[in-house]
Design a protein around this motif. Structure first.
Motif, PDB file in Angstrom:
ATOM      1  N   HIS A 170      13.435   3.890  20.702  1.00  0.00           N
ATOM      2  CA  HIS A 170      13.869   3.863  19.298  1.00  0.00           C
ATOM      3  C   HIS A 170      12.652   4.219  18.451  1.00  0.00           C
ATOM      4  N   TRP A 171      12.767   5.190  17.534  1.00  0.00           N
ATOM      5  CA  TRP A 171      11.574   5.592  16.780  1.00  0.00           C
ATOM      6  C   TRP A 171      11.900   6.085  15.379  1.00  0.00           C
ATOM      7  N   ALA A 172      10.843   6.081  14.558  1.00  0.00           N
ATOM      8  CA  ALA A 172      10.921   6.564  13.179  1.00  0.00           C
ATOM      9  C   ALA A 172       9.490   6.827  12.709  1.00  0.00           C
ATOM     10  N   TYR A 173       9.377   7.300  11.462  1.00  0.00           N
ATOM     11  CA  TYR A 173       8.073   7.461  10.830  1.00  0.00           C
ATOM     12  C   TYR A 173       8.023   6.563   9.602  1.00  0.00           C
ATOM     13  N   MET A 174       6.961   5.775   9.514  1.00  0.00           N
ATOM     14  CA  MET A 174       6.830   4.838   8.409  1.00  0.00           C
ATOM     15  C   MET A 174       6.335   5.579   7.164  1.00  0.00           C
ATOM     16  N   GLU A 175       7.281   6.101   6.410  1.00  0.00           N
ATOM     17  CA  GLU A 175       6.964   6.907   5.234  1.00  0.00           C
ATOM     18  C   GLU A 175       7.283   6.174   3.929  1.00  0.00           C
ATOM     19  N   GLY A 176       7.597   4.889   4.049  1.00  0.00           N
ATOM     20  CA  GLY A 176       7.808   4.036   2.888  1.00  0.00           C
ATOM     21  C   GLY A 176       7.218   2.671   3.185  1.00  0.00           C
ATOM     22  N   PRO A 177       7.024   1.837   2.160  1.00  0.00           N
ATOM     23  CA  PRO A 177       6.403   0.519   2.351  1.00  0.00           C
ATOM     24  C   PRO A 177       7.333  -0.441   3.091  1.00  0.00           C
ATOM     25  N   PHE A 178       6.743  -1.491   3.636  1.00  0.00           N
ATOM     26  CA  PHE A 178       7.511  -2.518   4.342  1.00  0.00           C
ATOM     27  C   PHE A 178       6.893  -3.886   4.058  1.00  0.00           C
ATOM     28  N   LYS A 179       7.629  -4.726   3.368  1.00  0.00           N
ATOM     29  CA  LYS A 179       7.224  -6.105   3.124  1.00  0.00           C
ATOM     30  C   LYS A 179       5.785  -6.227   2.623  1.00  0.00           C
ATOM     31  N   GLY A 180       5.427  -5.375   1.674  1.00  0.00           N
ATOM     32  CA  GLY A 180       4.101  -5.451   1.089  1.00  0.00           C
ATOM     33  C   GLY A 180       3.029  -4.676   1.821  1.00  0.00           C
ATOM     34  N   TYR A 181       3.406  -3.950   2.875  1.00  0.00           N
ATOM     35  CA  TYR A 181       2.449  -3.102   3.595  1.00  0.00           C
ATOM     36  C   TYR A 181       2.684  -1.642   3.226  1.00  0.00           C
ATOM     37  N   ALA A 182       1.593  -0.940   2.961  1.00  0.00           N
ATOM     38  CA  ALA A 182       1.682   0.456   2.542  1.00  0.00           C
ATOM     39  C   ALA A 182       2.158   1.345   3.689  1.00  0.00           C
ATOM     40  N   PRO A 183       2.858   2.420   3.350  1.00  0.00           N
ATOM     41  CA  PRO A 183       3.280   3.362   4.389  1.00  0.00           C
ATOM     42  C   PRO A 183       2.083   4.049   5.039  1.00  0.00           C
ATOM     43  N   THR A 184       2.198   4.294   6.339  1.00  0.00           N
ATOM     44  CA  THR A 184       1.116   4.957   7.074  1.00  0.00           C
ATOM     45  C   THR A 184       1.469   6.405   7.422  1.00  0.00           C
ATOM     46  N   GLY A 185       2.751   6.740   7.381  1.00  0.00           N
ATOM     47  CA  GLY A 185       3.185   8.065   7.810  1.00  0.00           C
ATOM     48  C   GLY A 185       3.192   8.222   9.320  1.00  0.00           C
ATOM     49  N   GLU A 186       2.835   7.165  10.039  1.00  0.00           N
ATOM     50  CA  GLU A 186       2.705   7.249  11.483  1.00  0.00           C
ATOM     51  C   GLU A 186       4.021   6.977  12.213  1.00  0.00           C
ATOM     52  N   LEU A 187       4.057   7.445  13.449  1.00  0.00           N
ATOM     53  CA  LEU A 187       5.180   7.165  14.338  1.00  0.00           C
ATOM     54  C   LEU A 187       5.218   5.675  14.643  1.00  0.00           C
ATOM     55  N   GLY A 223      -0.608  -0.653   7.772  1.00  0.00           N
ATOM     56  CA  GLY A 223      -1.071  -0.173   6.477  1.00  0.00           C
ATOM     57  C   GLY A 223      -1.722  -1.266   5.655  1.00  0.00           C
ATOM     58  N   ALA A 224      -2.404  -0.835   4.596  1.00  0.00           N
ATOM     59  CA  ALA A 224      -3.058  -1.787   3.692  1.00  0.00           C
ATOM     60  C   ALA A 224      -2.019  -2.618   2.968  1.00  0.00           C
ATOM     61  N   LYS A 225      -2.401  -3.848   2.623  1.00  0.00           N
ATOM     62  CA  LYS A 225      -1.529  -4.683   1.812  1.00  0.00           C
ATOM     63  C   LYS A 225      -1.447  -4.085   0.405  1.00  0.00           C
ATOM     64  N   SER A 238       8.265   2.044  -7.438  1.00  0.00           N
ATOM     65  CA  SER A 238       8.108   0.811  -8.204  1.00  0.00           C
ATOM     66  C   SER A 238       6.722   0.180  -8.044  1.00  0.00           C
ATOM     67  N   CYS A 239       5.910   0.668  -7.100  1.00  0.00           N
ATOM     68  CA  CYS A 239       4.584   0.094  -6.876  1.00  0.00           C
ATOM     69  C   CYS A 239       3.528   0.876  -7.635  1.00  0.00           C
ATOM     70  N   PRO A 240       2.768   0.232  -8.556  1.00  0.00           N
ATOM     71  CA  PRO A 240       1.742   0.948  -9.312  1.00  0.00           C
ATOM     72  C   PRO A 240       0.732   1.640  -8.411  1.00  0.00           C
ATOM     73  N   ILE A 241       0.362   0.994  -7.295  1.00  0.00           N
ATOM     74  CA  ILE A 241      -0.657   1.558  -6.416  1.00  0.00           C
ATOM     75  C   ILE A 241      -0.154   2.826  -5.731  1.00  0.00           C
ATOM     76  N   LEU A 242       1.163   2.897  -5.495  1.00  0.00           N
ATOM     77  CA  LEU A 242       1.712   4.017  -4.747  1.00  0.00           C
ATOM     78  C   LEU A 242       2.306   5.110  -5.625  1.00  0.00           C
ATOM     79  N   ARG A 243       2.589   4.768  -6.882  1.00  0.00           N
ATOM     80  CA  ARG A 243       3.391   5.655  -7.709  1.00  0.00           C
ATOM     81  C   ARG A 243       2.816   7.076  -7.800  1.00  0.00           C
ATOM     82  N   ASN A 244       1.507   7.184  -7.906  1.00  0.00           N
ATOM     83  CA  ASN A 244       0.902   8.510  -8.108  1.00  0.00           C
ATOM     84  C   ASN A 244       0.260   9.093  -6.865  1.00  0.00           C
ATOM     85  N   LYS A 245       0.599   8.502  -5.705  1.00  0.00           N
ATOM     86  CA  LYS A 245       0.007   8.994  -4.455  1.00  0.00           C
ATOM     87  C   LYS A 245       0.722  10.246  -3.970  1.00  0.00           C
TER      88      LYS A 245
END
Length: 245
Positions: A170-187, A223-225, A238-245
């Motif tokens: 089962h697989w995906a790419y973490m391209e969005g945040p999860f429970k306060g952790y930043a997306p990594t884009g990784e498998l 990912g980073a908190k 909705s996250c200020p830290i991510l909005r302009n990334k």
């Protein structure tokens, strides 16, 4: 599993890998979102990332399609009487040797993600807390974390019906945040073993899955908190830290 049985189930031309989504047999089906789901994006992810391409009509291909159909019905059909990959009256689900669950039990627990991510850890150490999630909140969370979907493949089939044992990925790419952790884009992926016990109509009467949920959750917490952003509402917009990334 005979070819004729799977042909009769009709893997629709609008979805190459799943049955029981379209046609006269589904005209009265109650869909959670009001219409059949569109798997175009997740099918693309599957085709780009799969490690096995099974011959058409092979046992492996038919088991893989049954698995995908089962997951689709459990996630998207609102009325268990519309399920055709399982016997809704007899069906039970077992995760990692725990007590068998009926379809109604799964519904009461908040859906498949809440069942799949059950943990024996004390609640204060759980990253994902099934007791605090609903079917709607978990769906929103994981579709945000995995915008291209969360796909699955069969790696090997060990036995055919009536007891089908197989290995899956089962697989995906973490391209969005999860429970306060930043997306990594990784498998992000995990592996497991499953057993389907099926009746003479090739409906699943018992599904057993064995895997380590920590394989998935570990990949989601690399990912980073994200400061000031947490919970299910932590989306890129909705996250200020991510909005302009």
């Amino acid at each position: 599993m005979s070819t004729s049985n799977m042909e009769a189930s009709g893997v629709d031309q609008r979805d190459k890998y799943r049955s029981y989504m379209y046609g006269d047999g589904e005209k009265n089906t109650q869909w959670r979102s009001g219409a059949p789901p569109n798997y175009d994006v997740v099918n693309k992810l599957f085709e780009e990332g799969r490690t096995k391409i099974w011959p058409a009509g092979s046992l492996e291909e038919r088991v893989q399609n049954l698995l995908k159909t089962f997951e689709m019905e459990m996630s998207h059909k609102a009325n268990p009487q519309d399920f055709k990959s399982v016997d809704p009256e007899k069906f039970t689900f077992v995760q990692n040797g725990k007590e068998p669950l009926s379809i109604e039990d799964i519904k009461k627990m908040g859906g498949v993600y809440n069942v799949d991510l059950q943990s024996s850890l004390p609640e204060e150490f759980q990253i994902y807390k099934p007791a605090e999630e609903t079917a709607e909140s978990s769906h929103k969370l994981f579709t945000t974390t995995f915008p291209r979907g969360f796909t699955i493949e069969v790696l090997e089939v060990y036995s055919g019906p009536p007891v089908i044992a197989y290995k899956f990925r089962h697989w995906a790419y973490m391209e969005g945040p999860f429970k306060g952790y930043a997306p990594t884009g990784e498998l992000v992926q995990f592996f497991g073993i499953s057993i389907f016990r099926v009746d003479e109509q090739m409906r699943i009467v018992k599904a057993e899955f064995f895997y380590d949920p920590a394989e998935l959750l570990g990949g989601l917490t690399k990912g980073a908190k994200i400061e000031n952003c947490g919970g299910n509402g932590a989306t890129t917009s909705s996250c200020p830290i991510l909005r302009n990334k």
